[in-house]
Design a protein around this motif. Structure first.
Motif, PDB file in Angstrom:
ATOM      1  N   UNK A  89       2.675   6.321  -7.124  1.00  0.00           N
ATOM      2  CA  UNK A  89       1.588   6.922  -7.899  1.00  0.00           C
ATOM      3  C   UNK A  89       1.368   8.385  -7.508  1.00  0.00           C
ATOM      4  N   UNK A  90       1.341   8.665  -6.204  1.00  0.00           N
ATOM      5  CA  UNK A  90       0.988  10.020  -5.799  1.00  0.00           C
ATOM      6  C   UNK A  90       2.209  10.926  -5.670  1.00  0.00           C
ATOM      7  N   UNK A 148      -4.631  -2.796 -11.665  1.00  0.00           N
ATOM      8  CA  UNK A 148      -4.405  -4.146 -11.159  1.00  0.00           C
ATOM      9  C   UNK A 148      -5.275  -5.120 -11.946  1.00  0.00           C
ATOM     10  N   UNK A 163     -11.269  -3.453  -5.671  1.00  0.00           N
ATOM     11  CA  UNK A 163     -11.261  -2.012  -5.945  1.00  0.00           C
ATOM     12  C   UNK A 163     -10.575  -1.630  -7.245  1.00  0.00           C
ATOM     13  N   UNK A 164     -10.258  -2.625  -8.104  1.00  0.00           N
ATOM     14  CA  UNK A 164      -9.398  -2.334  -9.262  1.00  0.00           C
ATOM     15  C   UNK A 164      -9.988  -1.294 -10.207  1.00  0.00           C
ATOM     16  N   UNK A 165     -11.321  -1.269 -10.337  1.00  0.00           N
ATOM     17  CA  UNK A 165     -11.893  -0.301 -11.283  1.00  0.00           C
ATOM     18  C   UNK A 165     -11.801   1.128 -10.748  1.00  0.00           C
ATOM     19  N   UNK A 166     -11.914   1.266  -9.428  1.00  0.00           N
ATOM     20  CA  UNK A 166     -11.749   2.603  -8.840  1.00  0.00           C
ATOM     21  C   UNK A 166     -10.279   3.005  -8.843  1.00  0.00           C
ATOM     22  N   UNK A 167      -9.413   2.038  -8.525  1.00  0.00           N
ATOM     23  CA  UNK A 167      -7.977   2.338  -8.460  1.00  0.00           C
ATOM     24  C   UNK A 167      -7.420   2.699  -9.829  1.00  0.00           C
ATOM     25  N   UNK A 223       0.830  -1.203   0.000  1.00  0.00           N
ATOM     26  CA  UNK A 223       0.000   0.000   0.000  1.00  0.00           C
ATOM     27  C   UNK A 223       0.867   1.256   0.000  1.00  0.00           C
ATOM     28  N   UNK A 277       4.065  10.425  -9.276  1.00  0.00           N
ATOM     29  CA  UNK A 277       3.115  10.634 -10.372  1.00  0.00           C
ATOM     30  C   UNK A 277       3.379   9.660 -11.532  1.00  0.00           C
ATOM     31  N   UNK A 331       3.047   1.614  -3.373  1.00  0.00           N
ATOM     32  CA  UNK A 331       2.244   2.016  -4.530  1.00  0.00           C
ATOM     33  C   UNK A 331       1.782   3.468  -4.389  1.00  0.00           C
ATOM     34  N   UNK A 332       1.404   3.832  -3.165  1.00  0.00           N
ATOM     35  CA  UNK A 332       0.948   5.207  -2.952  1.00  0.00           C
ATOM     36  C   UNK A 332       2.055   6.197  -3.306  1.00  0.00           C
ATOM     37  N   UNK A 344      -8.688   4.459 -11.997  1.00  0.00           N
ATOM     38  CA  UNK A 344      -8.930   5.874 -12.260  1.00  0.00           C
ATOM     39  C   UNK A 344      -7.914   6.763 -11.562  1.00  0.00           C
ATOM     40  N   UNK A 345      -7.105   6.164 -10.680  1.00  0.00           N
ATOM     41  CA  UNK A 345      -6.020   6.897 -10.023  1.00  0.00           C
ATOM     42  C   UNK A 345      -4.655   6.494 -10.569  1.00  0.00           C
TER      43      UNK A 345
END
Lengths: 401, 401
Positions: free
Chosen positions: B71-72, B105, B94-98, B64, B75, B67-68, B100-101
């Motif tokens: 990605x954040x 997965x 949660x792959x479909x929501x993730x 967690x 970028x 990856x954060x 979008x960020x």
């Protein structure tokens, strides 16, 4: 501001040997449609979203699907806190990324105490998530050595939250806890033994609404604005008389609250039938109700060959039979009749009495309470790694007679 | 377009009784800094991100966090496929929501075959994720009754993917599979027995690059543009001579590929030492290398009191001792010397030979292969529910002598 408060979904639960995931999918389909119809400003799930820290993967997929539809199809944000059945770490995976999509999961306590802010026409509403936490964890996280029990832990955590909301701001707490005075069912796993798990409702008086999880009966606890939504479904026969629902909460510009219970219809109800075998078999039920999950209490006192087989010809989902009058010539056998309904404390106390002929002394009672507490705690901690089912859930599932 | 290809992180792995999560956090800290320095267009993780389907929660938190940050903070989007060690359903929550960020997965096969498109100055690059899948699952998902083995399954899946990428489009496959000709280590869990898990490299020729996972040695497989990145760390003593790295891939406007291995330095290396006890103890090492994870092969033939205790005074992390010359008067004992390095097939074959004095007939070999295969498969399927460790990983962890 309108939001739906629900709790204790217990996805992946096994009820007397029956995997409930299909029943849970059925009722959540209704729930998603309800959310789509009502279009609330948020959905709030106050813990125990899963039944155990490592839920079956069908439960993981079901939650994934339900949350996706609420967030992406209905465009409604969702707030979730971990309950005592959830693994705070597993549930929290990806939470910071998911929050950016409107899925606010609080697995472990957010020690930054940053509320989730959702706005309506009258301004912000501050949502303050309090996941289930063991008092020693609060002690460590907040560096408060004097925190010993749930009461002190909750006081510490709620105190931090209220200090983070601007004065006069409308605020909603989410908490998975046992508020003193609440009515238990048989399907909750105790947080600790001997009353040390209760917290006073006073902690939540400052919030405009408190969305509680843990107790499976829908009820107010210490005030109309401090409420348990109750579980998604009936998870024990002790809940047969419950009306399961979700709670639609409305918060006006001044923070005044009104609420309404919205019922959901399960695929199969959970019911208790009491009577003589011949009478029960003679009253053939009409409609779908014969598919319900049923516990039968037989009044017959003599031996019956294959009672469950006979009952299942009429009610295919009879899950449990009780025979309190068996071999006692029609008189009720023993106090309460069913040792499975007794707590560990009561069970041992009655065993001790039978064997020694004496009552437990207050000192002995204390030792017993400490021991049972310790076993529960070990089981809980083991569960944080990989919940094994443990002795508690085995007892919950009962024994088919 | 530049992306970093890595694989086989096996977070939560236990190596000869040592939990490696701290070592993995150490090396991933380097990895995150590398990503921040290079600022690639993507990071690609080709499966076995966890070591088991229910990883310890420390591993969940580590992933967690990593990856954060990628990605954040950096970028940089991340693509992950499930390997044979991962639970496709749990990893996919949660792959479909993730997505979008920027966290893509692929747990279960995406039967919509929608590629992940990442653009550079020259246009789109189509990333086609092929997670590890059992052939029967492919048979069911794609309705192809003739798919029996991994080869046919991969042909079917790759065929769908290539048909979905516009002609001339630059495309990259991610696959967790065993490409025929690849070199094994001792830390991979076999996908099936007797060679039925191999797939020809030809399946991937149409892709500009194929980012492979499964084999723990960094290597090309059937072409310079079809590559295993290798595992994050050395997960067996057979990998002592490996250079562990991640692969920086550069794709030009025409889809031509160049690549470069970027080394990562572990907190502790994995090394083998071979010699007489007195010599080993006499050569006191300098620096940090004495903290390495070490296997010692002792050439001494006589009994030694507390060999591991003596060795640990110099090398505190000696994890394993082999004594091939023990009680054999200096001659090597038996073929290979270590039954733990034999496959189940070889072990049973040699046992059968010792007991019966005869070789296994081809018919008997087939029955044996089927039986071992079946046991592995059951273990795999059980793992999808809750991986129990199983007999395979127990064997991998070896026994301290």
């Amino acid at each position: 501001m309108r939001f739906i408060h629900t709790a204790d979904w217990h996805l992946g639960r096994i009820f007397h040997g029956v995997h409930l995931t299909d029943d849970q999918a059925y009722i959540l389909e209704q729930f998603v449609r309800l959310v789509g119809d009502i279009k609330p400003d948020a959905v709030v799930i106050a813990g125990d979203v899963y039944d155990r820290s490592v839920p079956p993967h069908e439960a993981v997929q079901l939650l994934d699907e339900v949350l996706y539809r609420i967030i992406m199809d209905c465009r409604v944000p969702v707030l979730i806190i971990a309950g005592n059945h959830d693994s705070s770490q597993r549930l929290g995976f990806g939470h910071r990324l998911l929050a950016r999509q409107g899925l606010y999961i609080t697995g472990q306590l957010n020690t930054g105490f940053v509320p989730v802010v959702i706005e309506d026409a009258h301004g912000p509403v501050y949502f303050c998530p309090v996941p289930y936490i063991e008092p020693p964890v609060v002690r460590e996280l907040l560096g408060m050595r004097d925190v010993q029990e749930h009461d002190g832990a909750m006081a510490a955590v709620v105190g931090r939250w209220t200090s983070r909301v601007p004065p006069g701001g409308r605020k909603v707490a989410l908490a998975h806890t046992f508020v003193a005075g609440g009515e238990e069912s048989e399907s909750e796993r105790p947080l600790s033994i001997g009353g040390a798990d209760r917290v006073p409702a006073a902690h939540f008086q400052a919030f405009n609404y408190t969305a509680l999880g843990h107790l499976h009966k829908s009820q107010a606890a210490g005030g109309e604005h401090i409420r348990y939504a109750g579980s998604l479904m009936k998870y024990s026969f002790s809940e047969a008389a419950h009306n399961k629902s979700v709670t639609l909460v409305e918060l006006d510009a001044l923070g005044n609250v009104t609420w309404e219970a919205l019922s959901l219809s399960p695929r199969r109800d959970v019911r208790c039938i009491d009577g003589y075998l011949s009478d029960i078999l003679a009253e053939t039920p009409g409609g779908d109700s014969k598919e319900d999950y049923i516990m039968v209490t037989l009044r017959d006192s003599g031996a019956i060959l294959d009672a469950i087989g006979k009952l299942r010809e009429v009610y295919p989902n009879v899950l449990h039979i009780e025979r309190p009058y068996l071999t006692s010539g029609g008189a009720l056998r023993g106090p309460g009749g069913d040792h499975r309904r007794l707590s560990e404390m009561d069970l041992f106390t009655s065993f001790f009495q039978q064997v020694s002929g004496e009552e437990l002394s207050p000192e002995q009672q204390k030792v017993l309470a400490r021991t049972v507490e310790q076993i529960y705690r070990q089981d809980y901690q083991a569960g944080q790694g990989a919940w094994s089912g443990g002795f508690i859930s085995k007892r919950e599932e009962g024994v088919r007679v």
